[in-house]
Design a protein around this motif. Structure first.
Motif, short mmCIF file in Angstrom:
data_model
loop_
_atom_site.label_atom_id
_atom_site.label_comp_id
_atom_site.label_asym_id
_atom_site.label_seq_id
_atom_site.Cartn_x
_atom_site.Cartn_y
_atom_site.Cartn_z
N LYS A 252 -77.70 9.74 -10.82
CA LYS A 252 -77.44 10.95 -10.05
C LYS A 252 -76.64 10.63 -8.79
O LYS A 252 -75.70 11.34 -8.44
CB LYS A 252 -78.75 11.63 -9.69
CG LYS A 252 -78.59 13.00 -9.04
CD LYS A 252 -79.92 13.69 -8.90
CE LYS A 252 -79.73 15.09 -8.30
NZ LYS A 252 -81.01 15.81 -8.18
N ASP A 253 -76.99 9.53 -8.10
CA ASP A 253 -76.24 9.15 -6.91
C ASP A 253 -74.80 8.78 -7.26
O ASP A 253 -73.87 9.07 -6.50
CB ASP A 253 -76.92 7.96 -6.21
CG ASP A 253 -78.14 8.39 -5.42
OD1 ASP A 253 -78.24 9.58 -5.09
OD2 ASP A 253 -79.01 7.52 -5.15
N LEU A 254 -74.64 8.11 -8.39
CA LEU A 254 -73.28 7.76 -8.82
C LEU A 254 -72.44 9.01 -9.00
O LEU A 254 -71.32 9.10 -8.48
CB LEU A 254 -73.34 6.96 -10.11
CG LEU A 254 -72.01 6.44 -10.68
CD1 LEU A 254 -72.22 5.12 -11.41
CD2 LEU A 254 -71.39 7.44 -11.66
N LEU A 255 -72.98 10.01 -9.70
CA LEU A 255 -72.21 11.20 -10.01
C LEU A 255 -71.98 12.08 -8.79
O LEU A 255 -70.96 12.77 -8.69
CB LEU A 255 -72.90 11.99 -11.13
CG LEU A 255 -72.83 11.31 -12.49
CD1 LEU A 255 -73.81 11.93 -13.47
CD2 LEU A 255 -71.41 11.38 -13.04
N LYS A 256 -72.92 12.06 -7.85
CA LYS A 256 -72.72 12.81 -6.61
C LYS A 256 -71.54 12.25 -5.82
O LYS A 256 -70.98 12.93 -4.97
CB LYS A 256 -73.99 12.77 -5.76
CG LYS A 256 -75.09 13.71 -6.24
CD LYS A 256 -76.38 13.46 -5.50
CE LYS A 256 -76.26 13.72 -4.02
NZ LYS A 256 -77.55 13.55 -3.32
N ASN A 257 -71.17 11.02 -6.09
CA ASN A 257 -70.07 10.37 -5.37
C ASN A 257 -68.74 10.47 -6.09
O ASN A 257 -67.74 9.94 -5.59
CB ASN A 257 -70.40 8.89 -5.14
CG ASN A 257 -71.20 8.68 -3.88
OD1 ASN A 257 -70.63 8.50 -2.81
ND2 ASN A 257 -72.53 8.73 -3.99
N VAL A 258 -68.69 11.14 -7.23
CA VAL A 258 -67.45 11.21 -8.01
C VAL A 258 -66.56 12.35 -7.51
O VAL A 258 -67.02 13.48 -7.32
CB VAL A 258 -67.76 11.38 -9.50
CG1 VAL A 258 -66.47 11.70 -10.28
CG2 VAL A 258 -68.40 10.13 -10.07
N ALA A 259 -65.30 12.04 -7.32
CA ALA A 259 -64.25 13.04 -7.11
C ALA A 259 -63.15 12.75 -8.12
O ALA A 259 -62.90 11.60 -8.47
CB ALA A 259 -63.70 12.98 -5.69
N VAL A 260 -62.51 13.79 -8.61
CA VAL A 260 -61.50 13.63 -9.67
C VAL A 260 -60.18 14.23 -9.19
O VAL A 260 -60.13 15.39 -8.78
CB VAL A 260 -61.94 14.32 -10.97
CG1 VAL A 260 -60.83 14.26 -12.01
CG2 VAL A 260 -63.21 13.69 -11.50
N THR A 261 -59.12 13.42 -9.23
CA THR A 261 -57.77 13.91 -8.93
C THR A 261 -56.99 14.03 -10.23
O THR A 261 -56.86 13.07 -10.99
CB THR A 261 -57.03 12.96 -7.97
OG1 THR A 261 -57.74 12.90 -6.74
CG2 THR A 261 -55.62 13.47 -7.70
N LEU A 262 -56.49 15.23 -10.48
CA LEU A 262 -55.66 15.50 -11.65
C LEU A 262 -54.28 15.96 -11.18
O LEU A 262 -54.17 16.63 -10.14
CB LEU A 262 -56.28 16.59 -12.52
CG LEU A 262 -57.55 16.24 -13.30
CD1 LEU A 262 -58.15 17.49 -13.94
CD2 LEU A 262 -57.26 15.20 -14.38
N PRO A 263 -53.24 15.63 -11.93
CA PRO A 263 -51.92 16.16 -11.58
C PRO A 263 -51.85 17.63 -11.93
O PRO A 263 -52.55 18.11 -12.82
CB PRO A 263 -50.98 15.34 -12.47
CG PRO A 263 -51.80 15.03 -13.68
CD PRO A 263 -53.21 14.84 -13.18
N VAL A 264 -51.01 18.36 -11.23
CA VAL A 264 -50.79 19.76 -11.59
C VAL A 264 -49.29 19.98 -11.72
O VAL A 264 -48.51 19.61 -10.86
CB VAL A 264 -51.42 20.74 -10.57
CG1 VAL A 264 -50.89 20.52 -9.16
CG2 VAL A 264 -51.23 22.18 -11.01
N SER A 265 -48.91 20.57 -12.85
CA SER A 265 -47.52 20.73 -13.21
C SER A 265 -47.11 22.20 -13.07
O SER A 265 -47.85 23.02 -12.54
CB SER A 265 -47.30 20.22 -14.63
OG SER A 265 -45.94 20.27 -14.99
N THR A 266 -45.93 22.53 -13.57
CA THR A 266 -45.37 23.87 -13.40
C THR A 266 -45.67 24.81 -14.56
O THR A 266 -45.23 25.95 -14.53
CB THR A 266 -43.85 23.78 -13.22
OG1 THR A 266 -43.28 23.11 -14.36
CG2 THR A 266 -43.49 23.01 -11.97
N ASN A 267 -46.40 24.34 -15.55
CA ASN A 267 -46.72 25.18 -16.70
C ASN A 267 -47.88 26.08 -16.30
O ASN A 267 -49.05 25.77 -16.54
CB ASN A 267 -47.07 24.31 -17.91
CG ASN A 267 -46.83 25.03 -19.20
OD1 ASN A 267 -46.99 26.24 -19.28
ND2 ASN A 267 -46.44 24.30 -20.23
#
Length: 599
Positions: A252-267
């Motif tokens: 649970k502590d591991l997942l509370k620390n997760v942030a996810v960066t995804l690219p965002v395109s023009t579609n």
């Protein structure tokens, strides 16, 4: 006029059935195929031109869930108070006048900074002095060094008197993606930095020490399906590693620390669906590990505009691309947005306009005042379902092959990346994907500083051709000779302008539309190295032979190109043809090679 609470505007109109809608569209198509209206933005994705309520399976994947409810299809918040996204300003230690840039951003109500350091944490100490951590989020990236520096980062912040309890933000900490971005295999020992990112910031409950970064996938041409599938495969690798080790931190502590960066395109619509589908599948993966509460199974999402879609030439189009991408991210329900500079030659202006785009979306369009702006749009809901299904299937294939790291070891991921590159190059070259200003509607008069860094993305093959042409001692010319059928000559001339102009070739058109013989003389006087015939097939059959003979009499023998294919064009003496769907980049590469020898 509205007369009472029980009377509604549309009560006066009869309902329209699905078949009636389709019959009307088929009538308007006038014999053209319905399939012409279907949209296939990526492999294995095909969408109808519209969707209605009857097309939606309301029992599927949280369609009828509310915002803030598992599985977070509609975002992670029930209310809009203080739930707007973070406007994140990117700052690099090597930027000139970085202090002024930070102050300018702060004056424009930017309360989140993304700092990129190449070597040591100490590089960032002067930046930290300018931040009020009670109000400002800190997103730190060490792209080229191990995230074991998380301890150094925490130590520096603590020594400077910044209270860890108020620290918010993220730390890039993703050894798998760092290796995959370079076509390499991560070392198992590097996984220890995941644990370090949690332990070193255990006194900072609002700082996420495990920042996962999947922007590299789109930099190699990967679309929304591999982005989601690779991200889920990477997440599972970390979860399985945690289960196999005697970790000092809980799951649970591991997942509370997760942030996810995804690219965002023009579609636009597809990107909205991507973020919604990712949340669905992220929650589905964690549900398999017995986790269903918002603190762990609703991801903290950061969207970063993809320079893969940016162009070096006609760079102001990048502002439009950034705006479209940012809107998709907001509609998709992200927690932070980074807009990359639209033009390398104007970085200060680019930073300010990137901020202003987001301020306009927030303060003029009020997009932070709507909980789920995409909710209820049948088209987006169906896109979300299809993307989620296809991405889940792709993720399961990764698991069947032993997981993401095993596929890196076997070279399968690297091979897929090469296929992504080949696919996007083909789609761009054939103009299936349009980049305004690059492979369509180019500004052939634009001359820019070629010493600036180019964007290594979708339009690279065309921009490389333009650079070669602009470096020639004399800019080559193409003379468009329009004659005959008005509609066909105009259409084929427009296609030719786009095609040849995308390589930076100067375009000239004839003045004597009703006198092609006089136009030949005009072409000779122009000194054009290329002559393009633009007319209908019937006019070609009637006049091409005499035009080519007249050109011999004038002693004018340029490269003859015909817009549109006809039988026997080679035998007539035409050197090449231009037509829709051709490998335009390949054709232009050969053409420019010939011109380099002549000019």
């Amino acid at each position: 006029m509205h007369q009472g609470n029980d009377d509604f505007l549309f009560d006066s109109f009869p309902p329209v059935t699905d078949q009636e809608w389709k019959d009307k569209i088929l009538k308007d198509l006038k014999g053209k195929s319905w399939d012409k209206l279907k949209w296939s933005p990526e492999k294995n994705l095909e969408f109808e031109p519209y969707y209605r309520a009857s097309d939606l399976n309301r029992s599927e994947m949280g369609v009828d869930s509310l915002p803030g409810e598992f599985p977070y299809r509609r975002g992670t918040h029930f209310a809009t108070e203080n739930d707007g996204w973070q406007i994140i300003q990117s700052i690099h230690p090597q930027h000139e006048n970085w202090k002024e840039r930070m102050q300018s951003a702060q004056n424009q109500e930017v309360f989140a900074f993304q700092f990129e350091a190449d070597q040591e944490v100490e590089e960032l100490e002067p930046f930290f002095e300018q931040i009020d951590f009670d109000q400002t989020a800190l997103h730190v990236r060490f792209p080229n060094v191990p995230a074991l520096l998380s301890l150094d980062l925490y130590t520096v912040l603590n020594q400077k008197g910044h209270s860890p309890k108020v620290l918010t933000g993220t730390l890039l900490n993703d050894p798998i993606s760092a290796a995959a971005a370079n076509g390499e295999v991560p070392e198992l020992a590097d996984f220890a930095q995941i644990e370090g990112g949690v332990l070193n910031f255990k006194q900072s409950p609002w700082f996420r020490g495990i920042g996962l970064d999947f922007t590299y996938i789109q930099k190699d041409g990967g679309g929304v399906i591999p982005q989601i599938a690779y991200a889920l495969g990477t997440l599972v690798e970390y979860l399985d590693w945690h289960e196999r080790t005697q970790s000092q931190i809980s799951l649970k502590d591991l997942l509370k620390n997760v942030a996810v960066t995804l690219p965002v395109s023009t579609n636009f619509f597809l990107e909205i669906a991507k973020f919604r589908a990712f949340r669905l599948l992220y929650a589905k993966v964690l549900q398999a590990y017995g986790l269903e509460d918002e603190q762990t199974s609703a991801p903290f999402l950061i969207a970063e505009t993809s320079t893969f879609d940016f162009s070096f030439y006609d760079a102001y189009n990048n502002l439009l691309r950034s705006t479209t991408a940012a809107m998709s991210a907001v509609f998709g329900g992200v927690q932070g947005i980074v807009i990359k500079p639209f033009d390398h030659s104007q970085e200060e202006l680019a930073a300010r306009l990137g901020r202003n785009i987001q301020h306009l979306l927030r303060h003029e369009s009020y997009l932070d005042k709507v909980i789920d702006p995409a909710g209820g749009a049948y088209y987006i809901e169906e896109l979300t379902n299809q993307v989620a299904h296809q991405a889940w299937d792709a993720f399961q294939q990764i698991e069947k092959r032993g997981g993401f790291v095993e596929m890196l070891k076997s070279g399968e991921i690297q091979q897929q990346m090469e296929e992504f590159v080949a696919t996007y190059e083909h789609r761009t070259s054939t103009q299936k994907d349009i980049l305004v200003g690059i492979n369509k509607y180019p500004n052939t008069e634009e001359i820019i500083n070629e010493t600036l860094p180019h964007y290594d993305g979708r339009g690279g093959q065309f921009e490389a051709l333009r650079t070669r042409v602009h470096q020639m001692p004399k800019r080559p010319k193409a003379f468009l000779l329009l004659f005959g059928n008005t509609a066909m000559r105009n259409a084929r001339a427009q296609f030719s302008r786009n095609a040849l102009g995308s390589a930076g070739i100067d375009i000239i058109e004839n003045s004597y539309l009703d006198d092609p013989m006089a136009s030949l003389q005009e072409a000779k006087e122009s000194g054009a190295e290329i002559l393009v015939f633009c007319s209908s097939n019937a006019d070609y059959a009637a006049q091409i032979d005499s035009l080519l003979e007249k050109s011999k009499e004038l002693a004018y023998q340029p490269m003859f190109i015909q817009a549109g294919q006809t039988e026997g064009w080679r035998e007539q003496g035409i050197n090449a043809v231009l037509y829709a769907g051709m490998d335009l980049a390949g054709f232009l590469n050969e053409l420019v090679g010939l011109l380099e020898k002549q000019v």
